[in-house]
Design an enzyme around this catalytic site. Structure first.
Site, PDB file in Angstrom:
ATOM      1  N   LEU A 224     -71.525 -53.346  63.151  1.00 57.59           N
ATOM      2  CA  LEU A 224     -70.551 -52.303  62.793  1.00 57.59           C
ATOM      3  C   LEU A 224     -70.437 -51.337  63.965  1.00 57.59           C
ATOM      4  O   LEU A 224     -71.446 -50.980  64.575  1.00 57.59           O
ATOM      5  CB  LEU A 224     -71.037 -51.529  61.558  1.00 57.59           C
TER       6      LEU A 224
ATOM      7  N   ASP B 266     -63.231 -35.240  53.498  1.00 56.66           N
ATOM      8  CA  ASP B 266     -62.844 -33.890  53.082  1.00 56.66           C
ATOM      9  C   ASP B 266     -63.437 -33.557  51.711  1.00 56.66           C
ATOM     10  O   ASP B 266     -63.645 -34.446  50.885  1.00 56.66           O
ATOM     11  CB  ASP B 266     -61.312 -33.805  53.030  1.00 56.66           C
TER      12      ASP B 266
ATOM     13  N   ASN C  37     -66.245 -31.315  51.227  1.00 51.22           N
ATOM     14  CA  ASN C  37     -67.651 -30.863  51.207  1.00 51.22           C
ATOM     15  C   ASN C  37     -67.774 -29.430  50.703  1.00 51.22           C
ATOM     16  O   ASN C  37     -68.650 -29.105  49.897  1.00 51.22           O
ATOM     17  CB  ASN C  37     -68.259 -30.906  52.618  1.00 51.22           C
TER      18      ASN C  37
ATOM     19  N   ARG D 209     -71.468 -23.543  51.441  1.00 51.94           N
ATOM     20  CA  ARG D 209     -70.671 -24.672  51.949  1.00 51.94           C
ATOM     21  C   ARG D 209     -71.517 -25.667  52.726  1.00 51.94           C
ATOM     22  O   ARG D 209     -71.307 -26.876  52.656  1.00 51.94           O
ATOM     23  CB  ARG D 209     -69.534 -24.150  52.844  1.00 51.94           C
TER      24      ARG D 209
ATOM     25  N   HIS E 144     -71.915 -29.968  53.282  1.00 52.96           N
ATOM     26  CA  HIS E 144     -71.941 -30.781  54.512  1.00 52.96           C
ATOM     27  C   HIS E 144     -73.203 -31.638  54.558  1.00 52.96           C
ATOM     28  O   HIS E 144     -73.162 -32.791  54.995  1.00 52.96           O
ATOM     29  CB  HIS E 144     -71.862 -29.874  55.742  1.00 52.96           C
TER      30      HIS E 144
HETATM   31  C1  FPP Z   1     -64.318 -31.296  55.634  1.00 48.95           C
HETATM   32  O1  FPP Z   1     -64.676 -30.735  54.399  1.00 48.95           O
HETATM   33  C2  FPP Z   1     -65.524 -31.726  56.322  1.00 48.95           C
HETATM   34  C3  FPP Z   1     -65.907 -31.296  57.547  1.00 48.95           C
HETATM   35  C4  FPP Z   1     -65.120 -30.344  58.361  1.00 48.95           C
HETATM   36  C5  FPP Z   1     -67.167 -31.738  58.123  1.00 48.95           C
HETATM   37  C6  FPP Z   1     -67.494 -33.185  57.921  1.00 48.95           C
HETATM   38  C7  FPP Z   1     -68.912 -33.324  58.136  1.00 48.95           C
HETATM   39  C8  FPP Z   1     -69.744 -34.063  57.390  1.00 48.95           C
HETATM   40  C9  FPP Z   1     -69.317 -34.997  56.335  1.00 48.95           C
HETATM   41  C10 FPP Z   1     -71.168 -33.944  57.678  1.00 48.95           C
HETATM   42  C11 FPP Z   1     -71.733 -35.213  58.102  1.00 48.95           C
HETATM   43  C12 FPP Z   1     -71.233 -35.741  59.350  1.00 48.95           C
HETATM   44  C13 FPP Z   1     -72.045 -36.198  60.315  1.00 48.95           C
HETATM   45  C14 FPP Z   1     -71.475 -36.856  61.491  1.00 48.95           C
HETATM   46  C15 FPP Z   1     -73.504 -36.039  60.214  1.00 48.95           C
HETATM   47  P1  FPP Z   1     -64.354 -29.212  54.143  1.00 48.95           P
HETATM   48  O2  FPP Z   1     -65.523 -28.404  54.559  1.00 48.95           O
HETATM   49  O3  FPP Z   1     -63.076 -28.851  54.811  1.00 48.95           O
HETATM   50  O4  FPP Z   1     -64.215 -29.194  52.600  1.00 48.95           O
HETATM   51  P2  FPP Z   1     -63.223 -28.284  51.769  1.00 48.95           P
HETATM   52  O5  FPP Z   1     -61.837 -28.778  52.061  1.00 48.95           O
HETATM   53  O6  FPP Z   1     -63.647 -28.559  50.374  1.00 48.95           O
HETATM   54  O7  FPP Z   1     -63.452 -26.869  52.184  1.00 48.95           O
END
Ligand code: FPP
Length: 231
Positions: free
Chosen positions: A127, A16, A18, A29, A33
């Site tokens: 893994l 969480d 990103n 945003r 990611h």
């Molecule tokens: C939550 O952060 C994150 C996600 C919903 C997406 C997770 C995806 C990745 C880490 C990309 C890489 C993954 C792969 C499999 C290539 P958020 O966007 O909710 O962050 P916020 O809470 O700060 O808005």
């Protein structure tokens, strides 16, 4: 030393932060990611040396379909690129990749890349990386129960769900909740919440989380003496 439920640790991560990481830098945003995908690559590299045998990460929850279409499309593209780019590296490094969650709502290209990556990496023994995509733990529990067709024991339901218990769950980004992730499997997981945003999470943070895990006493509801005699 705490008991673990697999030959190595089963660690799970809610990646969480990103979006906030990007917004704080004046970036879209999706840049968060992208940086998060790089973090995942580094964490996968570091995990075996930390005694982690299985790593399950929350990449896209079933509730994430509610995000703006642009962001969902960008995430799907990122998954596609990750699966295609990392496949060879995973084979070379003994990383088995599998994906949990629904596949019927994913773009065809993503579903195809998942199948290809799972097949190519199936022999990996260092893994086991599980990506949770279009994943809802409540839905998985419901589906697992429906497959059993009759009231079941705990062991039967666990077997129908098909995942090992989680030893250590890490959530980055400062929130302290499970958000419909591995609810059954985390029954006795040690929970570690860190304010670090996922793109800033490092191999050293992983090492600290594992050290924190080993510093805790896992009792599984029993008393210490009973647990140590179970081993
Ligand atoms: C939550 O952060 C994150 C996600 C919903 C997406 C997770 C995806 C990745 C880490 C990309 C890489 C993954 C792969 C499999 C290539 P958020 O966007 O909710 O962050 P916020 O809470 O700060 O808005």
């Amino acid at each position: 030393m705490p008991e673990t439920s697999t030959s190595g640790l089963h660690a799970a991560v809610i990646m969480d932060g990103n979006g906030r990481w990007a917004q704080r830098r004046g970036l879209p945003r999706v840049a968060g990611h992208r940086a998060g995908a790089e973090t995942l690559r580094r964490v996968v590299e570091a995990a075996p040396s930390q005694g982690i045998a299985a790593l399950t990460v929350y990449a896209f929850s079933s509730d994430n379909w509610q995000r703006p279409k642009d962001e969902v499309d960008a995430l799907m593209k990122l998954f596609l690129r990750f699966l295609r780019r990392e496949q060879r590296r995973c084979v070379e490094n003994g990383v088995r990749v599998s994906v949990i969650g629904r596949r019927d709502r994913l773009p065809g290209l993503v579903a195809g890349a998942i199948a290809a990556c799972e097949a190519a990496t199936a022999e990996g023994g260092r893994l086991h990386l599980r990506l949770a995509v279009d994943y809802s733990s409540r839905d998985q529990i419901l589906d697992a129960a429906r497959r059993l067709e009759r009231p079941a024991t705990r062991d039967e339901l666990a077997q129908s769900l098909g995942l090992p218990d989680v030893d250590l769950l890490i959530r980055t980004g400062g929130e302290q909740r499970l958000s419909d992730f591995l609810l059954w499997e985390c029954a006795y997981a040690e929970l570690i919440f860190t304010p670090r945003m996922w793109p800033d999470f490092t191999a050293a943070d992983l090492e600290n989380a594992v050290a924190e895990f080993y510093s805790r006493e896992r009792r599984f509801g029993a008393v210490p003496a009973v647990v140590s005699s179970m081993g």
